[in-house]
Design a protein around this motif. Structure first.
Motif, PDB file in Angstrom:
ATOM      1  N   VAL A 102       0.856  -1.225  -0.082  1.00  0.00           N
ATOM      2  CA  VAL A 102      -0.071  -0.252  -0.119  1.00  0.00           C
ATOM      3  C   VAL A 102       1.149   1.642   0.188  1.00  0.00           C
ATOM      4  CG1 VAL A 102      -1.636  -1.163   1.000  1.00  0.00           C
ATOM      5  CG2 VAL A 102      -0.087   0.402   2.609  1.00  0.00           C
ATOM      6  N   TRP A 103       1.733   0.730   0.401  1.00  0.00           N
ATOM      7  CA  TRP A 103       2.951   1.993   0.198  1.00  0.00           C
ATOM      8  C   TRP A 103       3.844   3.191  -1.796  1.00  0.00           C
ATOM      9  CZ3 TRP A 103       3.606   3.077   4.600  1.00  0.00           C
ATOM     10  CH2 TRP A 103       3.049   2.678   5.982  1.00  0.00           C
ATOM     11  N   ASP A 104       2.467   3.752  -1.769  1.00  0.00           N
ATOM     12  CA  ASP A 104       2.414   5.063  -2.696  1.00  0.00           C
ATOM     13  C   ASP A 104       1.432   6.324  -2.514  1.00  0.00           C
ATOM     14  OD1 ASP A 104      -0.779   4.711  -3.878  1.00  0.00           O
ATOM     15  OD2 ASP A 104       0.500   2.675  -3.966  1.00  0.00           O
ATOM     16  N   ARG A 105       1.685   6.745  -2.884  1.00  0.00           N
ATOM     17  CA  ARG A 105       0.704   8.464  -2.191  1.00  0.00           C
ATOM     18  C   ARG A 105      -0.317   8.226  -2.734  1.00  0.00           C
ATOM     19  NH1 ARG A 105       6.376  11.176  -3.253  1.00  0.00           N
ATOM     20  NH2 ARG A 105       7.321  11.323  -1.039  1.00  0.00           N
ATOM     21  N   ALA A 106      -0.631   7.581  -3.772  1.00  0.00           N
ATOM     22  CA  ALA A 106      -2.262   7.925  -3.954  1.00  0.00           C
ATOM     23  C   ALA A 106      -2.245   7.056  -3.781  1.00  0.00           C
ATOM     24  CB  ALA A 106      -2.169   7.131  -6.135  1.00  0.00           C
ATOM     25  N   THR A 107      -2.649   5.824  -2.624  1.00  0.00           N
ATOM     26  CA  THR A 107      -2.917   4.801  -2.385  1.00  0.00           C
ATOM     27  C   THR A 107      -3.154   5.641  -1.089  1.00  0.00           C
ATOM     28  OG1 THR A 107      -2.346   2.848  -3.277  1.00  0.00           O
ATOM     29  CG2 THR A 107      -3.071   2.565  -1.125  1.00  0.00           C
ATOM     30  N   LEU A 108      -2.330   5.845  -0.412  1.00  0.00           N
ATOM     31  CA  LEU A 108      -1.950   6.606   1.185  1.00  0.00           C
ATOM     32  C   LEU A 108      -3.183   8.002   1.149  1.00  0.00           C
ATOM     33  CD1 LEU A 108       1.402   6.224   1.529  1.00  0.00           C
ATOM     34  CD2 LEU A 108      -0.282   4.695   2.839  1.00  0.00           C
ATOM     35  N   ASP A 109      -3.247   8.521   0.392  1.00  0.00           N
ATOM     36  CA  ASP A 109      -3.970   9.758   0.325  1.00  0.00           C
ATOM     37  C   ASP A 109      -5.445   9.467   0.868  1.00  0.00           C
ATOM     38  OD1 ASP A 109      -1.974  11.273   1.190  1.00  0.00           O
ATOM     39  OD2 ASP A 109      -1.490  11.818  -1.028  1.00  0.00           O
ATOM     40  N   GLY A 110      -5.579   8.416  -0.403  1.00  0.00           N
ATOM     41  CA  GLY A 110      -6.819   8.019  -1.398  1.00  0.00           C
ATOM     42  C   GLY A 110      -7.770   7.307   0.027  1.00  0.00           C
ATOM     43  N   LYS A 111      -8.937   7.125  -0.513  1.00  0.00           N
ATOM     44  CA  LYS A 111     -10.272   6.915   0.124  1.00  0.00           C
ATOM     45  C   LYS A 111     -10.568   5.679   1.007  1.00  0.00           C
ATOM     46  CE  LYS A 111     -13.685  11.193  -0.949  1.00  0.00           C
ATOM     47  NZ  LYS A 111     -12.316  12.250  -1.178  1.00  0.00           N
TER      48      LYS A 111
END
Ligand SMILES: [Zn+2]
Length: 315
Positions: A102-111
């Protein structure tokens, strides 16, 4: 189908770390007066990989604090770890999803929501603050411990400074999502921030916990966070010289019926190119070149998962 290895490690009680000392549960940070790197030691990315928890618990009980810089201990996926059951030891790898994808910005910032993402979002600032990250894991089969260095030379260099484990793997990770070791600046050749993932051995063997402990001490000494590690206590310096495997590709499962030709355990060298190593929905998976090394064959052969990585010894 109890074909797993005997469980030689007792899962430590982590209750004493629940409050942490930074406001984040199960995270402890200690600072030296003298300047130095911020080292983060991470255990339990996968809840059933006990060696890291044992190692960090040992260091914390040994009152290891940095002589220089900052040292942070993280017990990562404690939710999954809490469900560890020696009768069903594979079941507690995660609660909702693999936390090391899960370690990318899109996933971490996502909903998107999951137990693992919730914890990853809490821990993100801890990992963002690291200069050096050691992520402690273990494997389904553990004959030879591995250090996964990603594709950046700085990680290979750090692995060599630590000196163990003996096999350094340069690899791109998984189609299913990025690992913490490849997150943000850790994968950026222009940043000095460096991460390593260590596969310390088989999930439940005592040897894996000893290697995890030794690797933590060696890393801390190598980067100047502590002075000499207690060599006698952890048998340091008894490891063979390191070799490097360059992973050229990951074999990702594309069907609901993936089967290996034989039950590989990892680090087999297949001498002839074109040797069939698996069938994926009837399609033959063959080795692309001579002397192909099989890295970490998996028993989790679901569609989209990495079945095995293919590489060759380069140094
Ligand atoms: Zn793992």
């Amino acid at each position: 189908m109890a074909e797993w290895m005997p469980i030689e490690i007792e899962a430590p009680d982590l209750g004493r770390y629940a409050a942490g000392n930074t406001g984040v549960p199960y995270v402890m940070t200690f600072r030296a007066h003298a300047p130095g790197p911020h080292v983060v030691l991470n255990a339990l990315m996968h809840g059933n990989e006990l060696c890291g928890a044992v190692a960090l618990d040992r260091l914390l009980r040994d009152n290891v604090v940095p002589a220089r810089g900052t040292l942070t201990f993280v017990f990562c996926n404690v939710e999954a770890y809490r469900s560890f059951d020696p009768a069903e030891p594979n079941a507690s790898r995660y609660v909702d999803e693999d936390m090391n994808r899960v370690w990318d910005r899109a996933t971490l910032d996502g909903k998107r929501h999951s137990i693992e993402l919730m914890r990853a979002r809490v821990l993100r600032s801890v990992f963002d603050a690291a200069d050096i990250l050691l992520d402690l894991h273990s494997m389904q089969f553990g004959d030879t411990p591995l250090i996964l260095a990603g594709m950046v030379e700085k990680s290979v260099a750090l692995a060599r400074r630590i000196g163990t484990p003996e096999v350094i793997v340069r690899d791109r990770g998984h189609a299913a999502g990025p690992r913490l070791r490849d997150y943000g600046a850790f994968a950026d050749p222009a940043s000095p921030k460096t991460a390593l993932l260590v596969e310390c051995g088989q999930h439940w063997e005592k040897r894996a916990a000893d290697l995890a402990t030794a690797t933590c001490y060696r890393l801390l000494a190598a980067c100047g966070a502590i002075d000499l590690p207690p060599a006698a206590a952890y048998g340091l310096g008894q490891y063979p010289p390191q070799r490097v495997i360059d992973v050229t590709e990951a074999v990702t499962v594309t069907s609901d019926d993936f089967r290996f030709a034989v039950p590989y355990r990892g680090l087999e060298v297949i001498s002839k190119a074109g040797t069939e190593i698996a069938r994926d929905g009837g399609r033959a998976v063959v080795t692309p070149y001579d002397d192909c090394v099989l890295v970490m064959p998996s028993m989790r052969l679901a569609r989209g998962q990495t079945a095995v990585r293919l590489g060759r010894y380069t140094g």
